[in-house]
Design an enzyme around this catalytic site. Structure first.
Site, PDB file in Angstrom:
ATOM      1  N   GLN A  21      39.493  61.355   3.589  1.00  0.00           N
ATOM      2  CA  GLN A  21      40.143  60.124   4.065  1.00  0.00           C
ATOM      3  C   GLN A  21      39.135  59.137   4.642  1.00  0.00           C
ATOM      4  O   GLN A  21      39.466  57.965   4.836  1.00  0.00           O
ATOM      5  CB  GLN A  21      41.172  60.448   5.174  1.00  0.00           C
ATOM      6  CG  GLN A  21      42.122  61.588   4.853  1.00  0.00           C
ATOM      7  CD  GLN A  21      42.972  61.317   3.627  1.00  0.00           C
ATOM      8  OE1 GLN A  21      43.604  60.277   3.535  1.00  0.00           O
ATOM      9  NE2 GLN A  21      42.982  62.253   2.688  1.00  0.00           N
ATOM     10  N   TYR A  30      36.465  45.806  -1.176  1.00  0.00           N
ATOM     11  CA  TYR A  30      37.150  47.065  -0.845  1.00  0.00           C
ATOM     12  C   TYR A  30      37.779  47.665  -2.097  1.00  0.00           C
ATOM     13  O   TYR A  30      37.639  48.867  -2.359  1.00  0.00           O
ATOM     14  CB  TYR A  30      38.222  46.795   0.224  1.00  0.00           C
ATOM     15  CG  TYR A  30      39.131  47.981   0.500  1.00  0.00           C
ATOM     16  CD1 TYR A  30      38.671  49.087   1.213  1.00  0.00           C
ATOM     17  CD2 TYR A  30      40.450  47.995   0.047  1.00  0.00           C
ATOM     18  CE1 TYR A  30      39.496  50.166   1.465  1.00  0.00           C
ATOM     19  CE2 TYR A  30      41.284  49.074   0.303  1.00  0.00           C
ATOM     20  CZ  TYR A  30      40.805  50.158   1.000  1.00  0.00           C
ATOM     21  OH  TYR A  30      41.625  51.236   1.248  1.00  0.00           O
ATOM     22  N   ASP A  88      44.680  38.748  -0.907  1.00  0.00           N
ATOM     23  CA  ASP A  88      46.027  39.338  -0.871  1.00  0.00           C
ATOM     24  C   ASP A  88      46.736  39.130  -2.208  1.00  0.00           C
ATOM     25  O   ASP A  88      46.755  38.022  -2.734  1.00  0.00           O
ATOM     26  CB  ASP A  88      46.877  38.655   0.215  1.00  0.00           C
ATOM     27  CG  ASP A  88      46.778  39.360   1.550  1.00  0.00           C
ATOM     28  OD1 ASP A  88      46.220  40.467   1.592  1.00  0.00           O
ATOM     29  OD2 ASP A  88      47.270  38.792   2.547  1.00  0.00           O
TER      30      ASP A  88
HETATM   31  N1  LIG Z   1      46.408  52.806   5.767  1.00  0.00           N
HETATM   32  C1  LIG Z   1      46.676  52.387   4.543  1.00  0.00           C
HETATM   33  O1  LIG Z   1      47.671  51.692   4.305  1.00  0.00           O
HETATM   34  C2  LIG Z   1      45.800  52.773   3.376  1.00  0.00           C
HETATM   35  C3  LIG Z   1      46.113  52.259   2.105  1.00  0.00           C
HETATM   36  C4  LIG Z   1      45.303  52.611   1.038  1.00  0.00           C
HETATM   37  C5  LIG Z   1      44.241  53.486   1.218  1.00  0.00           C
HETATM   38  N2  LIG Z   1      43.952  53.938   2.477  1.00  0.00           N
HETATM   39  C6  LIG Z   1      42.804  54.841   2.638  1.00  0.00           C
HETATM   40  O2  LIG Z   1      43.207  55.951   3.424  1.00  0.00           O
HETATM   41  C7  LIG Z   1      42.106  56.440   4.174  1.00  0.00           C
HETATM   42  C8  LIG Z   1      42.481  56.557   5.648  1.00  0.00           C
HETATM   43  O3  LIG Z   1      42.850  55.275   6.128  1.00  0.00           O
HETATM   44  P1  LIG Z   1      43.453  55.030   7.587  1.00  0.00           P
HETATM   45  O4  LIG Z   1      44.465  53.959   7.464  1.00  0.00           O
HETATM   46  O5  LIG Z   1      43.809  56.310   8.209  1.00  0.00           O
HETATM   47  O6  LIG Z   1      42.186  54.361   8.316  1.00  0.00           O
HETATM   48  P2  LIG Z   1      41.452  54.758   9.682  1.00  0.00           P
HETATM   49  O7  LIG Z   1      40.419  53.683   9.892  1.00  0.00           O
HETATM   50  O8  LIG Z   1      42.423  55.021  10.746  1.00  0.00           O
HETATM   51  O9  LIG Z   1      40.745  56.125   9.292  1.00  0.00           O
HETATM   52  C9  LIG Z   1      39.484  56.206   8.642  1.00  0.00           C
HETATM   53  C10 LIG Z   1      38.667  57.244   9.380  1.00  0.00           C
HETATM   54  O10 LIG Z   1      37.404  57.395   8.732  1.00  0.00           O
HETATM   55  C11 LIG Z   1      36.397  57.446   9.739  1.00  0.00           C
HETATM   56  N3  LIG Z   1      35.130  56.989   9.169  1.00  0.00           N
HETATM   57  C12 LIG Z   1      34.812  55.729   8.801  1.00  0.00           C
HETATM   58  N4  LIG Z   1      33.544  55.681   8.368  1.00  0.00           N
HETATM   59  C13 LIG Z   1      33.059  56.942   8.479  1.00  0.00           C
HETATM   60  C14 LIG Z   1      31.800  57.514   8.194  1.00  0.00           C
HETATM   61  N5  LIG Z   1      30.777  56.771   7.735  1.00  0.00           N
HETATM   62  N6  LIG Z   1      31.622  58.844   8.412  1.00  0.00           N
HETATM   63  C15 LIG Z   1      32.657  59.600   8.895  1.00  0.00           C
HETATM   64  N7  LIG Z   1      33.854  59.100   9.188  1.00  0.00           N
HETATM   65  C16 LIG Z   1      34.063  57.786   8.980  1.00  0.00           C
HETATM   66  C17 LIG Z   1      36.894  56.522  10.828  1.00  0.00           C
HETATM   67  O11 LIG Z   1      36.271  56.721  12.087  1.00  0.00           O
HETATM   68  C18 LIG Z   1      38.378  56.842  10.839  1.00  0.00           C
HETATM   69  O12 LIG Z   1      38.671  57.916  11.704  1.00  0.00           O
HETATM   70  C19 LIG Z   1      40.951  55.484   3.886  1.00  0.00           C
HETATM   71  O13 LIG Z   1      40.182  56.047   2.840  1.00  0.00           O
HETATM   72  C20 LIG Z   1      41.638  54.231   3.395  1.00  0.00           C
HETATM   73  O14 LIG Z   1      40.818  53.464   2.549  1.00  0.00           O
HETATM   74  C21 LIG Z   1      44.708  53.601   3.559  1.00  0.00           C
END
Ligand SMILES: NC(=O)c1ccc[n+]([C@@H]2O[C@H](COP(=O)([O-])OP(=O)(O)OC[C@H]3O[C@@H](n4cnc5c(N)ncnc54)[C@H](O)[C@@H]3O)[C@@H](O)[C@H]2O)c1
Length: 324
Positions: free
Chosen positions: A80, A148, A286
């Protein structure tokens, strides 16, 4: 049902990751959380620190040694960790690429070398880019609209190549606008639902970018957890090395969303029902509409999303009311 396994959740300190950590511990697994807390929060995993089945590994996915340590003795990886947010990537494409592409590749290599059973990763609906087709089916994507989106599509390409070249089992989950408990309402890149909830709770007007008729397939966190579990559990060979829309499969406009939030928060504080919504200009990158076709996940994984948008919003609002 996955239990008694060792599962690595990268980004386990974040919104989605910490919810996965919680579910996996409850179902009797050993869980390693690998995070650098750049956007995640320690408080998200604070309550698991004393659990003997939980281990926190602070580190960075851009560092190969950290990745190799994190995957030792691991059965499944739920990857994630990434820098989310389209606007962040427009402002700083280099860091977004470093974490989302370089870090992703490090994790794939480390997982391959450690003989991890399956690598399941967070892909994104942003991969549909400028495709106007609705609903979105996995096979038909457009041109990416942000750095992204490029990084998330590159993840899919690498996972596919690693599956075919090294025989790895990879599954990508294209998340559509996920929301729910622990999603951060603060900071410049906060997602729309926690941002609006926080504004309304402070009796301030949320600002909708544009006329509010843009729509999204808002997906409650428990549906996303279900998809991750199904991706781990599946023994259907056809279901592996695939990407899946991870959504509810219904479209909600921003205007409808604001109305639902006012209604549900209004049950706690009737004054909130009177707050006016303000409209601003559209935001770069967007897409106007997003709606998933979830037939592939239904057919190959047996997915049946447990929460509708409105049921999920009710749960999320309750959580924010008690925790913000
Ligand atoms: N929230 C959404 O609607 C959504 C939609 C599409 C995809 N995603 C994907 O889901 C995943 C989780 O998203 P989220 O909403 O929980 O975001 P979030 O920012 O809450 O979680 C991401 C986590 O990754 C950690 N992180 C970032 N860079 C890092 C690194 N270099 N090394 C180690 N850890 C690192 C952050 O500290 C954080 O805890 C991501 O890959 C995001 O792209 C989320």
């Amino acid at each position: 049902m996955i239990s008694d396994k060792t599962i690595l959740v990268t980004g386990g300190g974040g919104f989605i990751g910490s919810n996965l950590v919680e579910e996996l511990l409850v179902s009797g697994n050993k869980v390693i959380c690998f995070d650098n807390f750049s956007t995640g929060k320690r408080e998200n995993i604070q309550s698991y620190l004393d659990d003997p089945h939980f281990r926190l590994m602070e580190g960075d996915i851009r560092n190969m040694d950290d990745c190799r340590k994190a995957v030792e003795q691991v059965d499944y990886v739920l990857h994630q960790a990434a820098l989310g947010s389209v606007p962040r990537s427009i402002k700083d494409p280099v860091t977004t690429n470093e974490v989302n592409v370089w870090g992703f590749l490090n994790m794939l290599v480390a997982a391959r070398d450690a003989g991890v059973r399956r690598f399941i990763y967070a892909a994104s609906s942003s991969t549909y880019g400028d495709s106007e087709m609705l609903p979105k089916t996995e096979e038909k994507i457009g041109r990416p609209l942000s750095p992204y989106a490029v990084t998330k599509y590159v993840n899919e390409l690498y996972a596919d190549v690693f599956s075919r070249t090294y025989g790895m089992e990879c599954i990508g989950l294209r998340y559509f606008n996920v929301f729910g408990r622990r999603q951060d309402p603060n900071g410049a890149y906060a997602a729309v639902i926690p941002l609006f909830v926080k504004k309304l709770m402070q009796h301030e007007s949320p600002v909708i970018n544009g006329d509010g008729e843009y729509s999204r397939d808002f997906t409650y966190i428990d549906n996303v957890i279900r998809m991750n579990l199904l991706a781990m559990e599946t023994t259907n060979p056809e279901a592996i090395n695939q990407v899946y829309n991870t959504a509810y499969g219904e479209r909600t406009t921003l205007n409808q969303l604001a109305a639902y939030l006012k209604e549900y928060l209004g049950e706690f504080d009737p004054e909130i029902r009177k707050i006016e919504i303000i409209h601003g200009s559209n935001r770069a990158g967007d897409i106007p509409h997003s709606l998933a076709n979830i037939d592939k996940a239904k057919r190959l994984l047996g997915y049946d999303p447990p929460y509708s948008v409105r049921d999920g919003l009710r749960e999320a609002v309750k959580w924010y009311w008690n925790n913000l």
